[in-house]
Design a protein around this motif. Structure first.
Motif, PDB file in Angstrom:
ATOM      1  N   GLN A   1     -16.601   3.053   6.306  1.00 17.09           N
ATOM      2  CA  GLN A   1     -16.255   4.547   6.876  1.00 17.09           C
ATOM      3  C   GLN A   1     -15.017   5.052   6.444  1.00 17.09           C
ATOM      4  O   GLN A   1     -14.993   6.217   6.395  1.00 17.09           O
ATOM      5  CB  GLN A   1     -16.095   4.036   8.502  1.00 17.09           C
ATOM      6  N   ASP A   2     -14.076   4.151   6.154  1.00 17.72           N
ATOM      7  CA  ASP A   2     -12.816   4.733   5.813  1.00 17.72           C
ATOM      8  C   ASP A   2     -12.377   4.539   4.153  1.00 17.72           C
ATOM      9  O   ASP A   2     -11.378   5.265   4.048  1.00 17.72           O
ATOM     10  CB  ASP A   2     -11.607   3.820   6.596  1.00 17.72           C
TER      11      ASP A   2
ATOM     12  N   ALA B   1      -6.210   6.365  -3.262  1.00 22.66           N
ATOM     13  CA  ALA B   1      -6.966   6.625  -2.388  1.00 22.66           C
ATOM     14  C   ALA B   1      -7.018   5.385  -1.133  1.00 22.66           C
ATOM     15  O   ALA B   1      -6.885   5.979  -0.136  1.00 22.66           O
ATOM     16  CB  ALA B   1      -8.559   6.888  -2.805  1.00 22.66           C
ATOM     17  N   SER B   2      -7.157   4.406  -1.877  1.00 18.93           N
ATOM     18  CA  SER B   2      -7.252   3.239  -0.899  1.00 18.93           C
ATOM     19  C   SER B   2      -5.861   2.853  -0.271  1.00 18.93           C
ATOM     20  O   SER B   2      -5.949   2.766   1.240  1.00 18.93           O
ATOM     21  CB  SER B   2      -7.771   1.839  -1.580  1.00 18.93           C
TER      22      SER B   2
ATOM     23  N   PRO C   1       0.905  -1.238  -0.114  1.00 16.54           N
ATOM     24  CA  PRO C   1      -0.139   0.089  -0.057  1.00 16.54           C
ATOM     25  C   PRO C   1       0.719   1.191   0.023  1.00 16.54           C
ATOM     26  O   PRO C   1       0.387   2.177  -0.721  1.00 16.54           O
ATOM     27  CB  PRO C   1      -0.839  -0.235   1.143  1.00 16.54           C
ATOM     28  N   SER C   2       1.769   1.457   0.640  1.00 20.80           N
ATOM     29  CA  SER C   2       2.717   2.466   0.798  1.00 20.80           C
ATOM     30  C   SER C   2       3.312   2.896  -0.447  1.00 20.80           C
ATOM     31  O   SER C   2       3.827   4.121  -0.890  1.00 20.80           O
ATOM     32  CB  SER C   2       3.723   2.397   2.039  1.00 20.80           C
TER      33      SER C   2
ATOM     34  N   LEU D   1      -5.401   3.421   3.904  1.00 16.11           N
ATOM     35  CA  LEU D   1      -4.581   2.183   4.898  1.00 16.11           C
ATOM     36  C   LEU D   1      -3.832   2.931   5.686  1.00 16.11           C
ATOM     37  O   LEU D   1      -3.370   2.725   7.057  1.00 16.11           O
ATOM     38  CB  LEU D   1      -4.212   1.195   4.048  1.00 16.11           C
ATOM     39  N   LEU D   2      -2.789   3.886   5.169  1.00 18.12           N
ATOM     40  CA  LEU D   2      -1.803   4.485   5.703  1.00 18.12           C
ATOM     41  C   LEU D   2      -2.345   5.304   6.893  1.00 18.12           C
ATOM     42  O   LEU D   2      -1.929   5.545   7.897  1.00 18.12           O
ATOM     43  CB  LEU D   2      -0.677   5.301   4.832  1.00 18.12           C
ATOM     44  N   LYS D   3      -3.266   5.953   6.464  1.00 20.25           N
ATOM     45  CA  LYS D   3      -4.066   7.218   7.507  1.00 20.25           C
ATOM     46  C   LYS D   3      -4.495   6.300   8.654  1.00 20.25           C
ATOM     47  O   LYS D   3      -4.576   6.784   9.944  1.00 20.25           O
ATOM     48  CB  LYS D   3      -5.076   8.033   6.732  1.00 20.25           C
TER      49      LYS D   3
END
Length: 346
Positions: free
Chosen positions: A193-194, A160-161, A122-123, A165-167
């Protein structure tokens, strides 16, 4: 009863152009019981598919997450009659084979990993410097004449995804799972929600109806990959419904679980492009969910849930499409094409 199931029942109870055929659902339930007896473990073994990961670790979770944020809209503009894999259809060649549809997505991701591109991290895919748009475009480059549909949307959703995940979840899908306490419904709440792109909700007759195809299939594939254990343990897994896309509703119609109005059938036969949230589309999706629920109830088999039925029907649809087989010749897959809707939700 889950929110998705409640809303599907509401849709089925009010639908005008798609009807759930209860007798047909009971007949399919009997047929599925016979298949269970003859196929045994093959009935729903997610890892048997050649492009699915065989390992069971957090890296596999990252693979599943990426696949499921991108698992939408692989039908072809070139192949409007569902006559098999059209030579122009978007496809990815991997290890000597050309894959199309959902499998083209798996092949593209696996090929990138083989080339040491950490595309499932993800990063990495959240970072436009490390993973520029042209790199993502090259990963999804087509080996046929037709490009991947909705490439810009796929890139946007990846960004966005990954950032979400990072946030919210320390950059890994595994941490999202850890917060749901083995509850599929809690997991869905967190996703909605996220991650706004999972909010597959349609307004029908004044009511917000939850369909949640990609959100639920993320739960289901995590459960299936880990055989309901470890990361895949969801104590309420039976609350997950089928995944209302364009292929499984088509086979439900073919098997006699769904009946269409002449108007809707005409639109499908003409290969008309139908807008997402068209009332007929909502009715097809909602009635499909409820039809599979009736099949599940009629089968009355311990440990047989809607996920297993959906996986089985999807696999059967692909086999029958490739071979031209039809259990009901008057309702062959080629006689009424699957619905043509360009959407990020399925």
């Amino acid at each position: 009863m889950s929110r998705v199931l409640e809303d599907s029942h509401f849709i089925a109870s009010n639908s005008k152009n798609v009807q759930v055929n209860t007798e047909g659902c009971h007949q399919v339930a009997s047929w599925i019981q016979q298949q269970l007896d003859t196929l045994g473990p093959k009935f729903a073994n997610w890892q048997d598919h050649e492009l699915h990961p065989k390992s069971q670790d957090s890296h596999t979770l990252d693979w599943i997450f990426l696949i499921d944020i991108l698992n939408f809209s692989f039908w072809s503009d070139a192949d409007t009659r569902d006559s098999g894999n059209h030579p122009a259809r978007f496809g990815v060649r991997y290890k000597g084979n050309l894959y199309t549809g959902y499998w083209s997505l798996c092949a593209a991701i696996n090929k990138a990993l083989d080339n040491n591109i950490p595309i499932t991290t993800p990063s990495f895919y959240a970072n436009e410097t490390l993973c520029p748009d042209d790199l993502i475009a090259s990963i999804f480059a087509s080996d046929t004449k037709e490009p991947v549909p909705l490439l810009d949307e796929r890139i946007r959703i990846m960004r966005a995804s990954g950032k979400a995940l990072l946030k919210h979840h320390r950059g890994r899908f595994v941490h999202l799972l850890e917060t749901c306490n083995h509850s599929a419904q809690k997991f869905l709440e967190l996703l909605l929600q996220d991650f706004p792109d999972f909010r597959d909700i349609s307004l029908y007759k004044g009511r917000d109806c939850y369909i949640l195809k990609r959100a639920q299939i993320l739960v289901a594939e995590t459960w299936a990959c880990f055989h309901g254990q470890s990361y895949g343990r969801f104590d309420d897994i039976d609350s997950i419904t089928m995944f209302a896309d364009y292929r499984v509703p088509q086979i439900l119609w073919q098997l006699g679980c769904l009946d269409y109005s002449s108007e809707f059938e005409s639109r499908l036969r003409k290969s008309e492009l139908i807008a997402h949230n068209d009332p007929m589309e909502i009715e097809m999706r909602g009635c499909s969910i409820w039809a599979v629920e009736l099949v599940r109830q009629a089968a009355n088999r311990k440990n047989l849930n809607a996920i297993m039925i959906d996986f089985f029907l999807w696999d059967m649809a692909k086999e029958w499409q490739a071979t031209g087989y039809s259990p009901h010749q008057e309702r062959a897959l080629s006689s009424v094409p699957s619905i043509r809707v360009r959407s990020i939700y399925y």
